[in-house]
Design a protein around this motif. Sequence first.
Motif, PDB file in Angstrom:
ATOM      1  N   THR A   1      52.051  42.938  40.461  1.00  0.00           N
ATOM      2  CA  THR A   1      52.547  43.672  39.288  1.00  0.00           C
ATOM      3  C   THR A   1      51.559  44.734  38.814  1.00  0.00           C
ATOM      4  OG1 THR A   1      51.673  41.958  37.819  1.00  0.00           O
ATOM      5  CG2 THR A   1      53.990  41.749  38.491  1.00  0.00           C
ATOM      6  N   ASP A   2      50.573  45.028  39.654  1.00  0.00           N
ATOM      7  CA  ASP A   2      49.569  46.064  39.363  1.00  0.00           C
ATOM      8  C   ASP A   2      48.783  45.792  38.076  1.00  0.00           C
ATOM      9  OD1 ASP A   2      50.082  47.566  41.682  1.00  0.00           O
ATOM     10  OD2 ASP A   2      51.765  48.586  40.703  1.00  0.00           O
ATOM     11  N   LEU A   3      48.614  44.540  37.736  1.00  0.00           N
ATOM     12  CA  LEU A   3      47.797  44.187  36.574  1.00  0.00           C
ATOM     13  C   LEU A   3      46.336  43.976  36.962  1.00  0.00           C
ATOM     14  CD1 LEU A   3      50.249  41.764  34.745  1.00  0.00           C
ATOM     15  CD2 LEU A   3      49.590  44.066  34.038  1.00  0.00           C
ATOM     16  N   LEU A   4      46.077  43.898  38.260  1.00  0.00           N
ATOM     17  CA  LEU A   4      44.722  43.759  38.774  1.00  0.00           C
ATOM     18  C   LEU A   4      44.427  45.001  39.605  1.00  0.00           C
ATOM     19  CD1 LEU A   4      42.315  41.724  38.983  1.00  0.00           C
ATOM     20  CD2 LEU A   4      43.307  40.990  41.145  1.00  0.00           C
ATOM     21  N   SER A   5      43.554  45.843  39.087  1.00  0.00           N
ATOM     22  CA  SER A   5      43.241  47.101  39.775  1.00  0.00           C
ATOM     23  C   SER A   5      42.299  46.850  40.946  1.00  0.00           C
ATOM     24  CB  SER A   5      42.582  48.078  38.795  1.00  0.00           C
ATOM     25  OG  SER A   5      41.280  47.619  38.468  1.00  0.00           O
ATOM     26  N   ALA A   6      42.161  47.853  41.789  1.00  0.00           N
ATOM     27  CA  ALA A   6      41.232  47.766  42.914  1.00  0.00           C
ATOM     28  C   ALA A   6      39.809  47.557  42.404  1.00  0.00           C
ATOM     29  CB  ALA A   6      41.328  49.027  43.771  1.00  0.00           C
ATOM     30  N   GLU A   7      39.481  48.200  41.295  1.00  0.00           N
ATOM     31  CA  GLU A   7      38.148  48.037  40.699  1.00  0.00           C
ATOM     32  C   GLU A   7      37.952  46.608  40.195  1.00  0.00           C
ATOM     33  OE1 GLU A   7      35.676  49.587  36.825  1.00  0.00           O
ATOM     34  OE2 GLU A   7      37.015  51.023  37.803  1.00  0.00           O
ATOM     35  N   ASP A   8      38.980  46.065  39.543  1.00  0.00           N
ATOM     36  CA  ASP A   8      38.917  44.669  39.092  1.00  0.00           C
ATOM     37  C   ASP A   8      38.705  43.747  40.290  1.00  0.00           C
ATOM     38  OD1 ASP A   8      39.443  45.333  36.413  1.00  0.00           O
ATOM     39  OD2 ASP A   8      41.617  45.058  36.663  1.00  0.00           O
ATOM     40  N   TYR A   9      39.463  44.003  41.364  1.00  0.00           N
ATOM     41  CA  TYR A   9      39.363  43.183  42.574  1.00  0.00           C
ATOM     42  C   TYR A   9      37.941  43.238  43.146  1.00  0.00           C
ATOM     43  CZ  TYR A   9      39.902  41.479  47.304  1.00  0.00           C
ATOM     44  OH  TYR A   9      39.730  40.786  48.469  1.00  0.00           O
ATOM     45  N   ALA A  10      37.380  44.445  43.209  1.00  0.00           N
ATOM     46  CA  ALA A  10      36.025  44.605  43.752  1.00  0.00           C
ATOM     47  C   ALA A  10      35.008  43.842  42.908  1.00  0.00           C
ATOM     48  CB  ALA A  10      35.663  46.085  43.829  1.00  0.00           C
ATOM     49  N   GLN A  11      35.151  43.906  41.585  1.00  0.00           N
ATOM     50  CA  GLN A  11      34.237  43.187  40.700  1.00  0.00           C
ATOM     51  C   GLN A  11      34.388  41.674  40.867  1.00  0.00           C
ATOM     52  OE1 GLN A  11      35.164  44.763  36.824  1.00  0.00           O
ATOM     53  NE2 GLN A  11      33.898  46.580  37.111  1.00  0.00           N
ATOM     54  N   LEU A  12      35.624  41.213  41.001  1.00  0.00           N
ATOM     55  CA  LEU A  12      35.853  39.787  41.216  1.00  0.00           C
ATOM     56  C   LEU A  12      35.291  39.330  42.557  1.00  0.00           C
ATOM     57  CD1 LEU A  12      39.462  39.415  39.806  1.00  0.00           C
ATOM     58  CD2 LEU A  12      37.389  38.359  38.887  1.00  0.00           C
ATOM     59  N   LYS A  13      35.445  40.164  43.575  1.00  0.00           N
ATOM     60  CA  LYS A  13      34.924  39.836  44.900  1.00  0.00           C
ATOM     61  C   LYS A  13      33.401  39.711  44.843  1.00  0.00           C
ATOM     62  CE  LYS A  13      35.034  41.180  49.704  1.00  0.00           C
ATOM     63  NZ  LYS A  13      34.959  42.277  50.619  1.00  0.00           N
ATOM     64  N   THR A  14      32.747  40.635  44.175  1.00  0.00           N
ATOM     65  CA  THR A  14      31.290  40.573  44.019  1.00  0.00           C
ATOM     66  C   THR A  14      30.887  39.314  43.264  1.00  0.00           C
ATOM     67  OG1 THR A  14      31.122  42.978  44.058  1.00  0.00           O
ATOM     68  CG2 THR A  14      29.277  41.781  43.086  1.00  0.00           C
ATOM     69  N   PHE A  15      31.609  39.030  42.199  1.00  0.00           N
ATOM     70  CA  PHE A  15      31.351  37.815  41.411  1.00  0.00           C
ATOM     71  C   PHE A  15      31.470  36.581  42.296  1.00  0.00           C
ATOM     72  CE2 PHE A  15      33.078  34.354  38.727  1.00  0.00           C
ATOM     73  CZ  PHE A  15      32.017  34.196  37.856  1.00  0.00           C
ATOM     74  N   TRP A  16      32.525  36.533  43.089  1.00  0.00           N
ATOM     75  CA  TRP A  16      32.769  35.384  43.987  1.00  0.00           C
ATOM     76  C   TRP A  16      31.639  35.248  45.002  1.00  0.00           C
ATOM     77  CZ3 TRP A  16      36.332  31.535  44.100  1.00  0.00           C
ATOM     78  CH2 TRP A  16      36.423  30.776  45.270  1.00  0.00           C
ATOM     79  N   GLU A  17      31.253  36.374  45.613  1.00  0.00           N
ATOM     80  CA  GLU A  17      30.233  36.350  46.664  1.00  0.00           C
ATOM     81  C   GLU A  17      28.856  35.996  46.124  1.00  0.00           C
ATOM     82  OE1 GLU A  17      30.779  40.237  48.338  1.00  0.00           O
ATOM     83  OE2 GLU A  17      32.462  39.575  49.578  1.00  0.00           O
ATOM     84  N   GLU A  18      28.541  36.440  44.916  1.00  0.00           N
ATOM     85  CA  GLU A  18      27.226  36.178  44.337  1.00  0.00           C
ATOM     86  C   GLU A  18      27.160  34.818  43.654  1.00  0.00           C
ATOM     87  OE1 GLU A  18      26.312  39.423  41.739  1.00  0.00           O
ATOM     88  OE2 GLU A  18      26.112  40.837  43.384  1.00  0.00           O
ATOM     89  N   GLY A  19      28.314  34.231  43.427  1.00  0.00           N
ATOM     90  CA  GLY A  19      28.344  32.949  42.738  1.00  0.00           C
ATOM     91  C   GLY A  19      28.432  33.157  41.248  1.00  0.00           C
ATOM     92  N   ARG A  20      28.631  32.082  40.550  1.00  0.00           N
ATOM     93  CA  ARG A  20      28.832  32.133  39.103  1.00  0.00           C
ATOM     94  C   ARG A  20      27.620  32.624  38.357  1.00  0.00           C
ATOM     95  NH1 ARG A  20      32.261  26.574  38.346  1.00  0.00           N
ATOM     96  NH2 ARG A  20      34.130  27.390  39.290  1.00  0.00           N
ATOM     97  N   ASP A  21      26.435  32.481  38.939  1.00  0.00           N
ATOM     98  CA  ASP A  21      25.220  32.909  38.264  1.00  0.00           C
ATOM     99  C   ASP A  21      24.924  34.385  38.494  1.00  0.00           C
ATOM    100  OD1 ASP A  21      24.782  30.340  37.330  1.00  0.00           O
ATOM    101  OD2 ASP A  21      23.650  29.781  39.123  1.00  0.00           O
ATOM    102  N   GLY A  22      25.745  35.060  39.278  1.00  0.00           N
ATOM    103  CA  GLY A  22      25.475  36.430  39.653  1.00  0.00           C
ATOM    104  C   GLY A  22      25.796  37.461  38.603  1.00  0.00           C
ATOM    105  N   GLU A  23      26.396  37.052  37.495  1.00  0.00           N
ATOM    106  CA  GLU A  23      26.793  38.065  36.489  1.00  0.00           C
ATOM    107  C   GLU A  23      25.674  38.449  35.584  1.00  0.00           C
ATOM    108  OE1 GLU A  23      30.105  37.664  33.441  1.00  0.00           O
ATOM    109  OE2 GLU A  23      31.116  38.229  35.278  1.00  0.00           O
TER     110      GLU A  23
END
Length: 126
Positions: A104-126
């Motif tokens: 539904t286009d509520l998650l932008s490509a930028e949002d996805y990229a930020q979430l992917k980075t968050f996932w890859e770095e782990g919860r402490d990566g923010e």
Amino acid sequence: MAQQISDSELELMKIVWANGGTALYAHIMEELTRLGYTWQKNTVITLLSRLVEKGLLRTSKLGRRNEYTAIVTEAAYQAAQTRTFLDKLYAGSAKGLVATLIQTDLLSAEDYAQLKTFWEEGRDGE
């Protein structure tokens, strides 16, 4: 965990959370006015009393003034409500929620990229 609360009760909790988790009644009324709410004193007192009964706030007296302290953090409340939402609408499937956000286009490509980075770095990566 904390019970479901109304939108009006949530507005009061947001004021308390934004004030470091503790707020005097007078501060709550000032913030409501600043936000454009015209709620009467009795309405606010009733809503605050409900939040105390539901276990989200506790109240204490500072002289003649009431101070309200959050018992539940904003993050804990958000996590509980997110779990309830996932269970109710997506049978507990975070994948289903994310798929809906993407479709539904509520998650932008930028949002996805930020979430992917968050996932890859782990919860402490923010």
